[in-house]
Design an enzyme around this catalytic site. Sequence first.
Site, PDB file in Angstrom:
ATOM      1  CD  GLU A 250      -3.070  -1.002   0.414  1.00 17.54           C
ATOM      2  OE1 GLU A 250      -3.166  -0.040  -0.206  1.00 17.54           O
ATOM      3  OE2 GLU A 250      -4.140  -1.811   0.344  1.00 17.54           O
ATOM      4  CB  CYS A 284      -1.673   7.156   0.936  1.00 21.83           C
ATOM      5  SG  CYS A 284      -3.236   6.574   1.590  1.00 21.83           S
TER       6      CYS A 284
END
Length: 478
Positions: A250, A284
């Site tokens: 991720e 993110c």
Amino acid sequence: MSYPQLQMLIAGEWTNGTSGVTENVICPADGTVLGELPHASKEDLDDALNSSLEGFNKWRSETPLNRQSILEKAAKILEREFDKNSENLTREMGKPLAEAKIEMQVAIDLLRWYGEEGKRVYGRIIPSRIPNMEHEARKVPVGPVLAFVAWNFPATNVMRKVAGALAAGCSITIKPSEETPATAIAIGKALMEAGLPAGVLNIVFGVPSEVSEHLLSSPIPRKLSFTGSVPVGIHLQKLAAQNLIRCTMELGGHSPVMIFKDADIEAAVKHCAAGKFRNAGQVCISPTRFFIEEPVYDEFIKSFKSHVEAINVGDGLDSKSTMGPLVADRRLEVMEDFISDAVSSGGEVISGGGRGQSPGSFFEPTLIRDVPDTAKIMIEEPFGPVAPSASFSSIDEIIERANSLPFGLASYAFTSNPRTSQILKSEIESGMLAINSMHIHSVETPFGGLKHSGYGYEGSIEGLEAFLVTKYSSEIYT
Ligand code: NAD
């Protein structure tokens, strides 16, 4: 102050470890030392690995029902400790308390959701070509898991991995960020109080590169799950390759926002301002490249500027603050560098642009217009409260510009034209796309990126699958 004593969890015991080395945890809102964090020695890491193998052998034999019941008890303990844990999350990370509470609630929801979903790990029977033969494909836990996670969501980054691994029947050894350890420790305490057997969860700290190198050189872990930047993800994947450890990555993103002229501009501005400056842009999936169709560019920018100027920057524990500090002083220089490069490339700062109050790692919410795609901030992930913007003139042009970077995590679009939505759903290269909002993740939906933003998913059934492998067997009935 409720900030806890910081310890590691190894083989079921809370410990300072044997290295004698510690580091200070700093509050980003005022620079004070919150606590002293012990580092693991190589022997401590080996103890964690060995106990994770023993823990795995115990935990995988538990019924999913018993596993779920422990996760549910831990969820209730986290609810009991909710206010204290949320405040400590704000102390160590900086985000406003209201955001910390939302994050803690999502972490609890993740624990419950995964616990329940763990009861539904079904296999299948495959019809055979041969009489009296049965083919069976069953899902089993992958084995002891390793996880390393970033500091920006101290609760959910940890919980996505811990809850997923535990619900699937895996043990997990996690190294949370050394900058935000108390939240991970609180999650560990809740799980241990709920009755998690020793070794099923280990929590270690240290020099990240040394810890990962040691843990990944062991044959014990069967899965690595990492949340962090692209370069570190690539480095860890190489280390994991030595033992053919499966990975979920991720990684970073650089999310385009495409505002089309047929959008509800006021609604789009509200979503963009809330989404961009949440967690001071240290997300993110934060919207980071604002592209606005030419006819509505000035209108959007004018309204966006007024929203940006209404943001109240301050200590996250102050209820008036709507944006906290950055996680540490090191991020301030990075923001200044992005802004000066954007300005020298032709951009114009129309709001903010500098450091905020001191002490503390504060930076002003910043809006820059007319930033060319060649400026550094349009290429590298900003990970801070700076919004660069530019105009576009056609859908083909903006799809090409949106897809031009190696990242592919999240994308956003605002439009009232269903045909535009359809084209974007098909053509935009990102793991996640939100249209007419910034709402892009829930515990039930798959979260993950494409291209250099990584691979694999967290949340949803895909998040549980990440900790499972398929075992096939055949049998002829005699
Ligand atoms: P980073 O990769 O430098 O660090 C992330 C975490 O990994 C930190 O806690 C750090 O201690 C640890 N780490 C660093 N080097 C390591 C190593 N060699 N071995 C083991 N662990 C190591 O990233 P950062 O700049 O601190 O964090 C922000 C990055 O994380 C951004 O790129 C952001 O987009 C990304 N992120 C991604 C997601 C996602 O789900 N895709 C979520 C949150 C953050």
